[in-house]
Design a protein around this motif. Structure first.
Motif, mmCIF file in Angstrom:
data_model
loop_
_atom_site.group_PDB
_atom_site.id
_atom_site.type_symbol
_atom_site.label_atom_id
_atom_site.label_comp_id
_atom_site.label_asym_id
_atom_site.label_seq_id
_atom_site.Cartn_x
_atom_site.Cartn_y
_atom_site.Cartn_z
ATOM 1 N N PHE A 84 0.915 -1.064 -0.049
ATOM 2 C CA PHE A 84 0.121 -0.406 -0.062
ATOM 3 C C PHE A 84 0.578 1.401 -0.420
ATOM 4 O O PHE A 84 0.429 2.078 -0.398
ATOM 5 N N ASP A 85 2.161 1.286 0.469
ATOM 6 C CA ASP A 85 3.149 2.457 1.000
ATOM 7 C C ASP A 85 3.507 3.257 -0.348
ATOM 8 O O ASP A 85 3.992 4.061 -1.069
ATOM 9 N N ILE A 86 3.610 1.885 -1.939
ATOM 10 C CA ILE A 86 3.887 2.409 -3.229
ATOM 11 C C ILE A 86 2.762 3.054 -3.977
ATOM 12 O O ILE A 86 2.967 3.611 -5.177
ATOM 13 N N LYS A 87 1.207 2.319 -3.360
ATOM 14 C CA LYS A 87 0.509 2.531 -4.453
ATOM 15 C C LYS A 87 0.276 4.835 -4.396
ATOM 16 O O LYS A 87 0.493 5.267 -3.794
ATOM 17 N N LYS A 88 0.022 5.294 -5.864
ATOM 18 C CA LYS A 88 -0.309 6.277 -5.806
ATOM 19 C C LYS A 88 -1.685 7.256 -5.808
ATOM 20 O O LYS A 88 -2.554 6.026 -5.881
ATOM 21 N N PRO A 89 -1.746 7.894 -5.235
ATOM 22 C CA PRO A 89 -2.957 8.918 -4.940
ATOM 23 C C PRO A 89 -3.986 9.286 -6.580
ATOM 24 O O PRO A 89 -3.037 9.783 -7.050
ATOM 25 N N ILE A 90 -4.915 9.132 -6.107
ATOM 26 C CA ILE A 90 -5.648 9.007 -6.912
ATOM 27 C C ILE A 90 -6.387 11.581 -7.186
ATOM 28 O O ILE A 90 -6.618 11.196 -6.469
ATOM 29 N N PRO A 91 -5.897 11.258 -8.097
ATOM 30 C CA PRO A 91 -5.742 13.026 -8.043
ATOM 31 C C PRO A 91 -7.265 13.200 -7.937
ATOM 32 O O PRO A 91 -8.432 11.865 -8.431
ATOM 33 N N ALA A 92 -7.605 14.510 -7.904
ATOM 34 C CA ALA A 92 -9.455 14.972 -6.790
ATOM 35 C C ALA A 92 -9.953 16.067 -7.856
ATOM 36 O O ALA A 92 -11.186 15.845 -7.867
ATOM 37 N N TYR A 93 -9.034 16.382 -8.487
ATOM 38 C CA TYR A 93 -9.774 16.897 -9.616
ATOM 39 C C TYR A 93 -9.738 16.756 -11.140
ATOM 40 O O TYR A 93 -8.641 17.854 -11.110
ATOM 41 N N PRO A 94 -9.180 15.602 -11.881
ATOM 42 C CA PRO A 94 -8.805 15.231 -13.022
ATOM 43 C C PRO A 94 -9.229 16.195 -14.112
ATOM 44 O O PRO A 94 -10.866 16.229 -14.446
#
Length: 395
Positions: free
Chosen positions: A128-138
Protein backbone atom coordinates in the motif's frame (compact mmCIF):
# COMPACT_ATOMS: atom_id res chain seq x y z
CA UNK A 1 -54.61 4.89 3.59
CA UNK A 2 -54.16 1.11 3.56
CA UNK A 3 -50.56 -0.02 4.00
CA UNK A 4 -48.49 -3.16 4.58
CA UNK A 5 -45.51 -3.73 6.81
CA UNK A 6 -42.11 -4.73 5.42
CA UNK A 7 -42.44 -8.11 7.08
CA UNK A 8 -45.85 -8.71 5.47
CA UNK A 9 -44.48 -7.98 2.01
CA UNK A 10 -41.42 -10.19 2.57
CA UNK A 11 -43.66 -13.02 3.78
CA UNK A 12 -45.91 -12.62 0.75
CA UNK A 13 -42.96 -12.79 -1.66
CA UNK A 14 -41.53 -15.75 0.24
CA UNK A 15 -44.83 -17.61 -0.14
CA UNK A 16 -44.98 -16.78 -3.86
CA UNK A 17 -41.49 -18.17 -4.48
CA UNK A 18 -42.07 -21.17 -2.21
CA UNK A 19 -45.17 -22.11 -4.21
CA UNK A 20 -43.31 -22.07 -7.54
CA UNK A 21 -42.78 -25.69 -8.61
CA UNK A 22 -39.61 -24.99 -10.65
CA UNK A 23 -37.86 -23.20 -7.79
CA UNK A 24 -38.48 -26.01 -5.33
CA UNK A 25 -35.85 -28.24 -6.93
CA UNK A 26 -33.40 -27.23 -9.65
CA UNK A 27 -29.77 -27.60 -10.66
CA UNK A 28 -27.66 -24.52 -11.38
CA UNK A 29 -24.14 -24.35 -12.81
CA UNK A 30 -21.76 -21.55 -11.96
CA UNK A 31 -18.48 -20.45 -10.46
CA UNK A 32 -17.98 -20.24 -6.71
CA UNK A 33 -16.80 -16.92 -5.27
CA UNK A 34 -16.58 -15.25 -1.88
CA UNK A 35 -16.75 -18.62 -0.16
CA UNK A 36 -16.82 -18.52 3.65
CA UNK A 37 -17.05 -21.39 6.16
CA UNK A 38 -19.02 -20.13 9.15
CA UNK A 39 -18.08 -21.07 12.72
CA UNK A 40 -21.50 -22.73 13.06
CA UNK A 41 -20.61 -25.13 10.23
CA UNK A 42 -22.65 -23.51 7.44
CA UNK A 43 -21.10 -22.44 4.12
CA UNK A 44 -21.95 -19.06 2.61
CA UNK A 45 -20.86 -18.24 -0.95
CA UNK A 46 -21.94 -16.73 -4.26
CA UNK A 47 -22.55 -18.54 -7.54
CA UNK A 48 -21.77 -16.48 -10.62
CA UNK A 49 -21.38 -16.60 -14.36
CA UNK A 50 -20.83 -14.01 -17.08
CA UNK A 51 -24.36 -12.63 -16.65
CA UNK A 52 -24.68 -12.23 -12.89
CA UNK A 53 -24.43 -13.79 -9.44
CA UNK A 54 -26.67 -15.03 -6.64
CA UNK A 55 -26.15 -15.61 -2.89
CA UNK A 56 -26.04 -19.22 -1.74
CA UNK A 57 -25.97 -21.10 1.54
CA UNK A 58 -25.39 -24.73 2.42
CA UNK A 59 -26.44 -25.58 5.93
CA UNK A 60 -24.37 -27.82 8.17
CA UNK A 61 -27.03 -30.55 8.08
CA UNK A 62 -26.73 -30.89 4.27
CA UNK A 63 -22.91 -31.00 4.08
CA UNK A 64 -22.26 -34.65 5.10
CA UNK A 65 -24.43 -36.05 2.31
CA UNK A 66 -24.26 -33.23 -0.23
CA UNK A 67 -20.58 -32.12 -0.35
CA UNK A 68 -17.65 -34.52 -0.82
CA UNK A 69 -14.83 -31.95 -1.21
CA UNK A 70 -13.77 -28.59 0.22
CA UNK A 71 -15.54 -25.77 -1.57
CA UNK A 72 -13.20 -22.96 -2.73
CA UNK A 73 -13.37 -19.80 -4.81
CA UNK A 74 -12.98 -20.29 -8.56
CA UNK A 75 -14.48 -23.77 -8.66
CA UNK A 76 -17.01 -24.56 -11.38
CA UNK A 77 -19.82 -26.55 -9.77
CA UNK A 78 -23.33 -27.91 -10.23
CA UNK A 79 -25.64 -27.14 -7.31
CA UNK A 80 -28.90 -28.92 -6.61
CA UNK A 81 -31.22 -27.03 -4.32
CA UNK A 82 -34.15 -24.62 -4.02
CA UNK A 83 -34.72 -20.88 -4.22
CA UNK A 84 -36.35 -19.17 -1.26
CA UNK A 85 -36.46 -15.80 0.51
CA UNK A 86 -34.60 -14.94 3.72
CA UNK A 87 -37.35 -12.85 5.28
CA UNK A 88 -35.21 -10.76 7.65
CA UNK A 89 -33.13 -9.23 4.82
CA UNK A 90 -35.80 -9.51 2.17
CA UNK A 91 -33.48 -11.23 -0.32
CA UNK A 92 -33.66 -14.49 -2.19
CA UNK A 93 -30.89 -17.08 -2.10
CA UNK A 94 -30.10 -20.59 -3.26
CA UNK A 95 -30.35 -23.21 -0.52
CA UNK A 96 -27.90 -25.90 -1.64
CA UNK A 97 -28.60 -29.56 -0.85
CA UNK A 98 -25.95 -31.13 -3.07
CA UNK A 99 -22.83 -29.73 -4.77
CA UNK A 100 -20.96 -31.55 -7.56
CA UNK A 101 -17.65 -30.27 -8.92
CA UNK A 102 -17.28 -29.74 -12.67
CA UNK A 103 -14.33 -32.03 -13.49
CA UNK A 104 -13.50 -30.09 -16.66
CA UNK A 105 -12.49 -26.99 -14.65
CA UNK A 106 -11.19 -28.48 -11.42
CA UNK A 107 -9.72 -25.22 -10.14
CA UNK A 108 -6.65 -25.19 -12.39
CA UNK A 109 -7.04 -21.48 -13.20
CA UNK A 110 -7.73 -20.68 -9.57
CA UNK A 111 -4.56 -22.48 -8.53
CA UNK A 112 -2.58 -20.48 -11.08
CA UNK A 113 -4.27 -17.32 -9.80
CA UNK A 114 -3.27 -18.06 -6.20
CA UNK A 115 0.30 -18.94 -7.19
CA UNK A 116 0.82 -15.68 -9.13
CA UNK A 117 -0.89 -13.68 -6.40
CA UNK A 118 1.51 -15.08 -3.79
CA UNK A 119 4.53 -14.45 -6.02
CA UNK A 120 3.68 -10.80 -6.77
CA UNK A 121 2.76 -10.15 -3.17
CA UNK A 122 6.18 -11.38 -2.04
CA UNK A 123 7.79 -9.04 -4.60
CA UNK A 124 5.94 -6.09 -3.07
CA UNK A 125 3.65 -5.26 -6.01
CA UNK A 126 0.65 -5.14 -3.66
CA UNK A 127 2.21 -2.90 -0.99
CA UNK A 128 0.00 0.00 0.00
CA UNK A 129 2.86 2.40 0.66
CA UNK A 130 3.80 2.46 -3.04
CA UNK A 131 0.31 3.17 -4.33
CA UNK A 132 -0.13 6.56 -6.00
CA UNK A 133 -2.93 8.91 -4.88
CA UNK A 134 -5.83 9.40 -7.24
CA UNK A 135 -6.15 13.07 -8.39
CA UNK A 136 -9.17 14.72 -6.83
CA UNK A 137 -10.05 16.89 -9.87
CA UNK A 138 -8.76 15.27 -13.07
CA UNK A 139 -8.94 17.00 -16.44
CA UNK A 140 -8.26 13.90 -18.58
CA UNK A 141 -8.99 10.25 -17.77
CA UNK A 142 -7.77 7.31 -19.84
CA UNK A 143 -9.78 4.10 -20.22
CA UNK A 144 -8.54 0.67 -21.24
CA UNK A 145 -11.52 -1.55 -22.08
CA UNK A 146 -13.53 -2.89 -25.00
CA UNK A 147 -14.95 -0.17 -27.22
CA UNK A 148 -18.29 -1.96 -27.67
CA UNK A 149 -18.86 -3.28 -24.14
CA UNK A 150 -21.25 -2.05 -21.48
CA UNK A 151 -18.32 -0.84 -19.37
CA UNK A 152 -17.38 2.08 -21.63
CA UNK A 153 -21.02 3.12 -21.96
CA UNK A 154 -21.44 3.11 -18.18
CA UNK A 155 -18.24 5.12 -17.72
CA UNK A 156 -19.31 7.69 -20.34
CA UNK A 157 -22.76 8.08 -18.79
CA UNK A 158 -21.31 8.53 -15.30
CA UNK A 159 -18.73 11.04 -16.55
CA UNK A 160 -21.41 13.05 -18.34
CA UNK A 161 -23.56 13.14 -15.21
CA UNK A 162 -20.78 13.89 -12.73
CA UNK A 163 -18.40 16.08 -14.75
CA UNK A 164 -19.15 16.72 -18.45
CA UNK A 165 -15.98 18.81 -18.72
CA UNK A 166 -13.54 15.96 -18.10
CA UNK A 167 -11.82 14.51 -21.20
CA UNK A 168 -12.12 10.77 -21.73
CA UNK A 169 -9.46 8.98 -23.77
CA UNK A 170 -10.33 5.41 -24.78
CA UNK A 171 -7.81 2.78 -25.79
CA UNK A 172 -9.98 0.03 -27.31
CA UNK A 173 -8.51 -3.17 -25.93
CA UNK A 174 -9.40 -6.81 -26.24
CA UNK A 175 -10.48 -7.86 -22.75
CA UNK A 176 -11.18 -11.57 -23.26
CA UNK A 177 -9.56 -14.45 -25.11
CA UNK A 178 -6.22 -14.91 -26.83
CA UNK A 179 -4.06 -11.79 -27.02
CA UNK A 180 -6.27 -9.85 -24.60
CA UNK A 181 -3.51 -9.38 -22.02
CA UNK A 182 -1.12 -7.99 -24.64
CA UNK A 183 -3.62 -5.37 -25.85
CA UNK A 184 -4.36 -4.33 -22.25
CA UNK A 185 -0.62 -3.87 -21.64
CA UNK A 186 -0.31 -1.86 -24.84
CA UNK A 187 -3.22 0.32 -23.79
CA UNK A 188 -1.72 1.02 -20.35
CA UNK A 189 1.67 1.91 -21.84
CA UNK A 190 0.14 4.14 -24.54
CA UNK A 191 -2.08 6.10 -22.16
CA UNK A 192 0.69 6.32 -19.56
CA UNK A 193 2.81 8.29 -22.06
CA UNK A 194 0.04 10.85 -22.72
CA UNK A 195 0.33 12.57 -19.33
CA UNK A 196 -3.26 11.86 -18.27
CA UNK A 197 -4.44 12.33 -14.70
CA UNK A 198 -5.91 8.86 -14.14
CA UNK A 199 -6.29 5.58 -16.04
CA UNK A 200 -9.20 3.15 -15.62
CA UNK A 201 -8.78 -0.49 -16.66
CA UNK A 202 -11.49 -3.11 -16.51
CA UNK A 203 -14.48 -4.84 -18.01
CA UNK A 204 -17.84 -6.22 -16.96
CA UNK A 205 -18.41 -9.38 -14.96
CA UNK A 206 -17.84 -12.95 -16.05
CA UNK A 207 -16.32 -16.25 -15.08
CA UNK A 208 -12.72 -16.66 -14.03
CA UNK A 209 -11.95 -17.64 -17.61
CA UNK A 210 -13.56 -14.46 -18.96
CA UNK A 211 -11.59 -12.28 -16.53
CA UNK A 212 -8.31 -14.14 -16.92
CA UNK A 213 -6.59 -11.45 -19.02
CA UNK A 214 -6.56 -9.23 -15.91
CA UNK A 215 -4.90 -12.06 -13.98
CA UNK A 216 -1.92 -12.29 -16.38
CA UNK A 217 1.50 -11.38 -14.98
CA UNK A 218 2.32 -8.99 -17.87
CA UNK A 219 -0.78 -6.93 -17.06
CA UNK A 220 0.11 -6.82 -13.37
CA UNK A 221 3.65 -5.62 -14.13
CA UNK A 222 2.38 -3.01 -16.63
CA UNK A 223 0.06 -1.62 -13.96
CA UNK A 224 2.90 -1.59 -11.44
CA UNK A 225 5.29 0.17 -13.87
CA UNK A 226 2.86 2.91 -14.91
CA UNK A 227 3.56 6.43 -13.65
CA UNK A 228 -0.09 7.41 -13.99
CA UNK A 229 -2.44 6.40 -11.11
CA UNK A 230 -4.55 3.40 -12.16
CA UNK A 231 -7.98 2.33 -10.95
CA UNK A 232 -8.94 -1.28 -11.65
CA UNK A 233 -12.64 -2.03 -11.98
CA UNK A 234 -13.05 -5.58 -13.19
CA UNK A 235 -16.07 -7.84 -13.04
CA UNK A 236 -18.69 -7.78 -10.30
CA UNK A 237 -18.24 -6.77 -6.69
CA UNK A 238 -17.32 -10.32 -5.65
CA UNK A 239 -14.57 -10.61 -8.30
CA UNK A 240 -10.94 -9.91 -7.44
CA UNK A 241 -8.28 -10.00 -10.15
CA UNK A 242 -4.50 -9.69 -9.86
CA UNK A 243 -4.81 -6.28 -11.51
CA UNK A 244 -7.07 -5.17 -8.66
CA UNK A 245 -4.34 -5.89 -6.10
CA UNK A 246 -1.60 -4.13 -8.07
CA UNK A 247 -3.65 -1.07 -9.05
CA UNK A 248 -3.46 2.12 -7.01
CA UNK A 249 -7.17 1.74 -6.23
CA UNK A 250 -9.61 -1.12 -6.64
CA UNK A 251 -13.24 -0.59 -7.64
CA UNK A 252 -15.89 -3.34 -7.54
CA UNK A 253 -17.18 -2.53 -11.04
CA UNK A 254 -16.21 -0.30 -14.01
CA UNK A 255 -19.03 2.08 -13.03
CA UNK A 256 -17.65 2.35 -9.51
CA UNK A 257 -14.19 3.00 -11.00
CA UNK A 258 -15.63 5.91 -12.98
CA UNK A 259 -17.19 7.34 -9.84
CA UNK A 260 -13.87 7.08 -7.99
CA UNK A 261 -11.91 8.67 -10.84
CA UNK A 262 -14.33 11.45 -11.75
CA UNK A 263 -15.58 13.72 -8.96
CA UNK A 264 -19.20 14.74 -8.89
CA UNK A 265 -18.48 18.33 -9.88
CA UNK A 266 -22.10 18.94 -10.89
CA UNK A 267 -23.18 18.28 -7.31
CA UNK A 268 -20.47 20.69 -6.19
CA UNK A 269 -21.67 23.29 -8.71
CA UNK A 270 -25.27 22.81 -7.59
CA UNK A 271 -24.15 23.10 -3.97
CA UNK A 272 -22.33 26.34 -4.76
CA UNK A 273 -25.46 27.62 -6.48
CA UNK A 274 -27.52 26.68 -3.46
CA UNK A 275 -25.00 28.35 -1.14
CA UNK A 276 -25.00 31.45 -3.35
CA UNK A 277 -28.80 31.62 -3.20
CA UNK A 278 -28.69 31.19 0.57
CA UNK A 279 -26.04 33.89 0.81
CA UNK A 280 -28.13 36.23 -1.37
CA UNK A 281 -31.16 35.63 0.84
CA UNK A 282 -29.07 36.17 3.96
CA UNK A 283 -27.60 39.42 2.57
CA UNK A 284 -31.03 40.70 1.51
CA UNK A 285 -32.42 39.81 4.92
CA UNK A 286 -29.49 41.53 6.63
CA UNK A 287 -29.95 44.63 4.46
CA UNK A 288 -33.66 44.68 5.25
CA UNK A 289 -33.02 44.31 8.99
CA UNK A 290 -30.33 47.01 8.86
CA UNK A 291 -32.64 49.35 6.92
CA UNK A 292 -35.38 48.89 9.52
CA UNK A 293 -32.88 49.48 12.29
CA UNK A 294 -31.55 52.63 10.59
CA UNK A 295 -35.10 53.89 10.10
CA UNK A 296 -35.76 53.33 13.80
CA UNK A 297 -32.53 55.15 14.72
CA UNK A 298 -33.44 57.98 12.35
CA UNK A 299 -36.81 58.40 14.03
CA UNK A 300 -35.17 58.30 17.47
CA UNK A 301 -32.60 60.88 16.38
CA UNK A 302 -35.31 63.03 14.93
CA UNK A 303 -37.25 62.79 18.19
CA UNK A 304 -34.13 63.76 20.19
CA UNK A 305 -32.97 66.62 17.92
CA UNK A 306 -32.72 70.16 19.52
CA UNK A 307 -35.06 71.59 16.94
CA UNK A 308 -37.70 68.97 17.70
CA UNK A 309 -37.20 69.48 21.44
CA UNK A 310 -37.47 73.27 20.98
CA UNK A 311 -40.67 72.91 18.97
CA UNK A 312 -42.07 70.58 21.60
CA UNK A 313 -41.13 73.02 24.39
CA UNK A 314 -42.62 75.95 22.46
CA UNK A 315 -45.81 74.04 21.92
CA UNK A 316 -45.84 73.10 25.59
CA UNK A 317 -45.30 76.74 26.64
CA UNK A 318 -48.05 77.89 24.26
CA UNK A 319 -50.34 75.31 25.80
CA UNK A 320 -49.40 76.49 29.32
CA UNK A 321 -49.96 80.11 28.25
CA UNK A 322 -53.41 79.27 26.93
CA UNK A 323 -54.25 77.41 30.10
CA UNK A 324 -52.94 80.27 32.28
CA UNK A 325 -54.92 82.87 30.30
CA UNK A 326 -58.02 80.74 30.57
CA UNK A 327 -57.51 80.30 34.31
CA UNK A 328 -56.85 84.02 34.83
CA UNK A 329 -59.94 84.95 32.86
CA UNK A 330 -61.93 82.49 34.91
CA UNK A 331 -60.55 83.89 38.17
CA UNK A 332 -61.13 87.49 37.04
CA UNK A 333 -64.72 86.81 36.08
CA UNK A 334 -65.24 84.90 39.32
CA UNK A 335 -63.84 87.80 41.39
CA UNK A 336 -65.78 90.31 39.30
CA UNK A 337 -69.01 88.46 39.91
CA UNK A 338 -68.23 88.16 43.61
CA UNK A 339 -67.42 91.91 43.75
CA UNK A 340 -70.67 92.73 42.01
CA UNK A 341 -72.56 90.64 44.50
CA UNK A 342 -70.67 92.31 47.40
CA UNK A 343 -71.35 95.79 46.00
CA UNK A 344 -75.01 94.95 45.64
CA UNK A 345 -75.07 93.63 49.20
CA UNK A 346 -73.16 96.66 50.47
CA UNK A 347 -75.40 99.03 48.58
CA UNK A 348 -78.38 97.32 50.12
CA UNK A 349 -76.88 97.87 53.59
CA UNK A 350 -75.90 101.56 52.98
CA UNK A 351 -78.01 104.17 54.89
CA UNK A 352 -77.92 106.57 51.94
CA UNK A 353 -79.36 103.93 49.73
CA UNK A 354 -82.51 103.97 51.86
CA UNK A 355 -82.92 107.73 51.35
CA UNK A 356 -84.02 107.31 47.79
CA UNK A 357 -87.62 107.53 46.66
CA UNK A 358 -88.48 110.51 48.94
CA UNK A 359 -87.00 109.22 52.18
CA UNK A 360 -84.77 111.44 54.41
CA UNK A 361 -82.63 111.24 57.57
CA UNK A 362 -83.68 113.72 60.36
CA UNK A 363 -81.32 115.10 62.96
CA UNK A 364 -81.99 117.45 65.81
CA UNK A 365 -79.16 118.82 67.77
CA UNK A 366 -76.79 116.38 66.07
CA UNK A 367 -78.81 113.40 67.12
CA UNK A 368 -81.19 111.32 65.14
CA UNK A 369 -84.78 112.46 65.38
CA UNK A 370 -86.64 109.39 66.35
CA UNK A 371 -90.01 110.86 67.52
CA UNK A 372 -92.10 114.04 67.09
CA UNK A 373 -91.93 114.40 70.74
CA UNK A 374 -88.21 115.03 70.56
CA UNK A 375 -88.75 118.57 69.03
CA UNK A 376 -90.77 121.68 69.83
CA UNK A 377 -92.08 124.53 67.70
CA UNK A 378 -89.28 126.79 66.56
CA UNK A 379 -86.59 124.06 66.78
CA UNK A 380 -84.26 123.73 63.79
CA UNK A 381 -83.79 120.26 62.30
CA UNK A 382 -81.51 118.92 59.61
CA UNK A 383 -82.86 116.74 56.82
CA UNK A 384 -80.46 114.53 54.82
CA UNK A 385 -81.70 113.15 51.49
CA UNK A 386 -79.76 110.95 49.03
CA UNK A 387 -78.25 113.87 47.20
CA UNK A 388 -77.68 116.46 49.95
CA UNK A 389 -78.74 118.15 53.24
CA UNK A 390 -81.68 120.55 54.08
CA UNK A 391 -82.48 122.69 57.14
CA UNK A 392 -86.01 123.26 58.41
CA UNK A 393 -87.78 125.13 61.37
CA UNK A 394 -90.50 123.35 63.27
CA UNK A 395 -93.76 125.38 63.53
Amino acid sequence: MKYYTVGQVNTYIKNLIASDYLLKSLVIKGEVSNCKYHSMGHIYFSLKDETGSMPCVMFKSSIPSGLKFRLEDGMSVYIQGSINVYERDGRYQLYARKIIQDENTKGKLFAEYEKLKEKLNEEGLFDFDIKKPIPAYPKAVGIVTAKTGAAIQDIMNIAKRRNPYVQLVLYPAKVQGDGAAETIVKGIETLDKMGLDTIIIGRGGGSIEDLWAFNEEIVARAVYAAKTPIISGTGHEVDNTIADYVADMRAPTPSAAAELAIPDIMSTINRFRSLRNEMDRAVRSRISETSLRLEGLRKRLEALSPEKLLHDRQQYLASLSDRMTLLMDGKFNSYKNRLGVAIARLDGLSPTAKLKNGFGYLESGGKPLESVNDVSSGDEIRITVHDGDLSAIIR
